[in-house]
Design a protein around this motif. Structure first.
Motif, mmCIF file in Angstrom:
data_model
loop_
_atom_site.group_PDB
_atom_site.id
_atom_site.type_symbol
_atom_site.label_atom_id
_atom_site.label_comp_id
_atom_site.label_asym_id
_atom_site.label_seq_id
_atom_site.Cartn_x
_atom_site.Cartn_y
_atom_site.Cartn_z
ATOM 1 N N ARG A 197 0.818 -1.213 0.000
ATOM 2 C CA ARG A 197 0.000 0.000 0.000
ATOM 3 C C ARG A 197 0.856 1.269 0.000
ATOM 4 N N ILE A 198 2.137 1.143 -0.239
ATOM 5 C CA ILE A 198 3.032 2.302 -0.233
ATOM 6 C C ILE A 198 3.412 2.701 -1.657
ATOM 7 N N LEU A 199 3.374 3.994 -1.923
ATOM 8 C CA LEU A 199 3.799 4.558 -3.202
ATOM 9 C C LEU A 199 4.927 5.547 -2.967
ATOM 10 N N LEU A 200 5.787 5.698 -3.959
ATOM 11 C CA LEU A 200 6.874 6.675 -3.894
ATOM 12 C C LEU A 200 6.441 7.978 -4.537
ATOM 13 N N GLU A 201 6.829 9.095 -3.900
ATOM 14 C CA GLU A 201 6.545 10.400 -4.467
ATOM 15 C C GLU A 201 7.578 11.401 -3.970
ATOM 16 N N THR A 202 7.675 12.536 -4.678
ATOM 17 C CA THR A 202 8.572 13.595 -4.211
ATOM 18 C C THR A 202 7.848 14.897 -3.909
ATOM 19 N N ASP A 203 6.717 15.150 -4.574
ATOM 20 C CA ASP A 203 6.036 16.443 -4.495
ATOM 21 C C ASP A 203 6.922 17.553 -5.047
ATOM 22 N N SER A 204 7.816 17.200 -5.960
ATOM 23 C CA SER A 204 8.716 18.188 -6.555
ATOM 24 C C SER A 204 7.921 19.379 -7.101
ATOM 25 N N PRO A 205 8.400 20.605 -6.875
ATOM 26 C CA PRO A 205 9.740 20.988 -6.385
ATOM 27 C C PRO A 205 9.844 21.146 -4.870
ATOM 28 N N TYR A 206 8.854 20.634 -4.129
ATOM 29 C CA TYR A 206 8.806 20.829 -2.684
ATOM 30 C C TYR A 206 9.356 19.619 -1.917
ATOM 31 N N LEU A 207 9.619 19.829 -0.628
ATOM 32 C CA LEU A 207 9.911 18.763 0.340
ATOM 33 C C LEU A 207 11.077 17.864 -0.049
ATOM 34 N N SER A 208 12.186 18.469 -0.395
ATOM 35 C CA SER A 208 13.385 17.679 -0.708
ATOM 36 C C SER A 208 13.823 16.859 0.501
ATOM 37 N N PRO A 209 14.259 15.628 0.272
ATOM 38 C CA PRO A 209 14.708 14.784 1.383
ATOM 39 C C PRO A 209 16.102 15.190 1.866
ATOM 40 N N VAL A 210 16.429 14.748 3.066
ATOM 41 C CA VAL A 210 17.813 14.817 3.537
ATOM 42 C C VAL A 210 18.627 13.916 2.604
ATOM 43 N N PRO A 211 19.764 14.350 2.069
ATOM 44 C CA PRO A 211 20.606 15.477 2.482
ATOM 45 C C PRO A 211 20.403 16.753 1.673
ATOM 46 N N ASN A 212 19.345 16.816 0.860
ATOM 47 C CA ASN A 212 19.132 17.981 -0.004
ATOM 48 C C ASN A 212 17.989 18.865 0.478
ATOM 49 N N ARG A 213 17.637 18.727 1.738
ATOM 50 C CA ARG A 213 16.531 19.495 2.298
ATOM 51 C C ARG A 213 16.759 20.999 2.105
ATOM 52 N N GLY A 214 15.713 21.692 1.672
ATOM 53 C CA GLY A 214 15.820 23.127 1.456
ATOM 54 C C GLY A 214 16.128 23.506 0.027
ATOM 55 N N GLN A 215 16.538 22.539 -0.788
ATOM 56 C CA GLN A 215 16.824 22.789 -2.195
ATOM 57 C C GLN A 215 15.610 22.417 -3.051
ATOM 58 N N ARG A 216 15.644 22.792 -4.307
ATOM 59 C CA ARG A 216 14.575 22.390 -5.228
ATOM 60 C C ARG A 216 14.545 20.875 -5.319
ATOM 61 N N ASN A 217 13.378 20.315 -5.149
ATOM 62 C CA ASN A 217 13.248 18.863 -5.201
ATOM 63 C C ASN A 217 12.986 18.398 -6.631
ATOM 64 N N THR A 218 13.483 17.205 -6.972
ATOM 65 C CA THR A 218 13.189 16.558 -8.241
ATOM 66 C C THR A 218 13.090 15.057 -8.005
ATOM 67 N N SER A 219 12.636 14.348 -8.995
ATOM 68 C CA SER A 219 12.528 12.888 -8.894
ATOM 69 C C SER A 219 13.884 12.211 -8.770
ATOM 70 N N LEU A 220 14.952 12.942 -9.051
ATOM 71 C CA LEU A 220 16.294 12.379 -8.901
ATOM 72 C C LEU A 220 16.612 12.086 -7.436
ATOM 73 N N ASN A 221 15.812 12.632 -6.524
ATOM 74 C CA ASN A 221 16.020 12.393 -5.090
ATOM 75 C C ASN A 221 15.291 11.147 -4.577
ATOM 76 N N LEU A 222 14.574 10.459 -5.435
ATOM 77 C CA LEU A 222 13.817 9.280 -4.988
ATOM 78 C C LEU A 222 14.665 8.204 -4.310
ATOM 79 N N PRO A 223 15.915 7.967 -4.736
ATOM 80 C CA PRO A 223 16.708 6.937 -4.051
ATOM 81 C C PRO A 223 16.875 7.181 -2.549
ATOM 82 N N TYR A 224 16.915 8.433 -2.112
ATOM 83 C CA TYR A 224 17.022 8.717 -0.679
ATOM 84 C C TYR A 224 15.767 8.251 0.063
ATOM 85 N N ILE A 225 14.626 8.422 -0.576
ATOM 86 C CA ILE A 225 13.358 7.987 0.022
ATOM 87 C C ILE A 225 13.289 6.473 0.050
ATOM 88 N N ILE A 226 13.712 5.847 -1.030
ATOM 89 C CA ILE A 226 13.728 4.381 -1.104
ATOM 90 C C ILE A 226 14.602 3.796 0.008
#
Length: 258
Positions: A197-226
């Motif tokens: 029941r889990i899906l991956l998302e970024t909400d780009s350009p918002y809510l960048s994950p650590v270690p890129n928190r505060g920067q423009r978010n993109t789908s390239l950050n999905l591996p950190y969430i995974i």
């Protein structure tokens, strides 16, 4: 391949490098992206973007904070966009009580109308709910949101609330917030929510994950969430990637390329 279920690439912050970014996604192994609508203008841009990008799909809907712009005429136009074969969901729709405007009565009116629209056009819904858990759940139950199914975008409530949404057979969009050190209740929820029941998302350009928190978010950050989901669930990143991809393909009824 990775399936990204919620981004906003129609946003103007991507105007200078959108094409290059999409090429990078292909190289990283991102095989499908659902671009969620937030306003009438955004839906128009999304329809245009999906025409020129094979792996980009769209959701047509008006975010609760933008529902003040809706009229019967514009709602009829929104319904027409849902007939486009690249539109795979109605969203993002819901309730947001963090902001004072528009009034909750207006938000509820158009949340109801868009939930019923999803049933009419047989598409799943993408739900936005911020500081409005009870009202969101009550309306979803009353209007039988389980008929279409969908996803609770950027899930931020407790594991107990997750259990309530699970009763409606909904999915849960997990993004960059899961990597934040202070996201304790979300980490607890992700430990309990069934992986199917889990899906991956970024909400780009918002809510960048650590270690890129505060920067423009993109789908390239999905591996950190995974990686963080894998750590919490004590499974491999490959398992997270495969299961979430299968989940997204099932919900949106589209294949992930690759």
């Amino acid at each position: 391949m990775i399936f990204e279920t919620h981004a906003h690439y129609d946003d103007a912050v991507f105007d200078d490098d959108r094409k290059e970014l999409f090429a990078q996604m292909a190289d990283l192994g991102i095989g499908a992206v659902v671009n969620a609508g937030s306003s009438l203008d955004s839906v128009q841009k999304i329809v245009e973007l999906t025409e020129n990008c094979p792996f980009l799909y769209g959701a047509a809907g008006v975010h609760p904070s933008e529902t003040g712009e809706l009229t019967e005429e514009s709602f009829a136009w929104l319904k027409e966009q849902c007939k486009n074969p690249k539109i795979v969901a109605v969203g993002e729709i819901g309730l947001d009580y963090y902001w004072k405007e528009p009034d909750p009565s207006i938000q509820k009116k158009w949340f109801e109308r868009q939930l019923l629209l999803a049933q009419e056009v047989s598409l799943p819904v993408i739900i936005h709910s911020r500081e409005a858990a009870k009202d969101t759940l009550d309306m979803m139950k009353a209007l039988h949101a389980e008929k279409t199914g969908g996803v609770i975008h950027c899930f931020s409530y407790t594991k107990e609330m997750a259990e309530e949404f699970l009763k409606l057979d909904f999915y849960f969009g997990i993004g960059g917030v899961i990597t934040f050190p202070n996201a304790r209740k979300l980490k607890e929820a992700v430990a309990c929510i069934p992986l199917e029941r889990i899906l991956l998302e970024t909400d780009s350009p918002y809510l960048s994950p650590v270690p890129n928190r505060g920067q423009r978010n993109t789908s390239l950050n999905l591996p950190y969430i995974i990686r963080e989901i894998a750590r919490i669930r004590e499974i491999s990143c490959e398992e997270v990637e495969e299961m979430t991809r299968n989940n997204a393909e099932k919900l949106f009824q589209i294949p992930c390329r690759g």
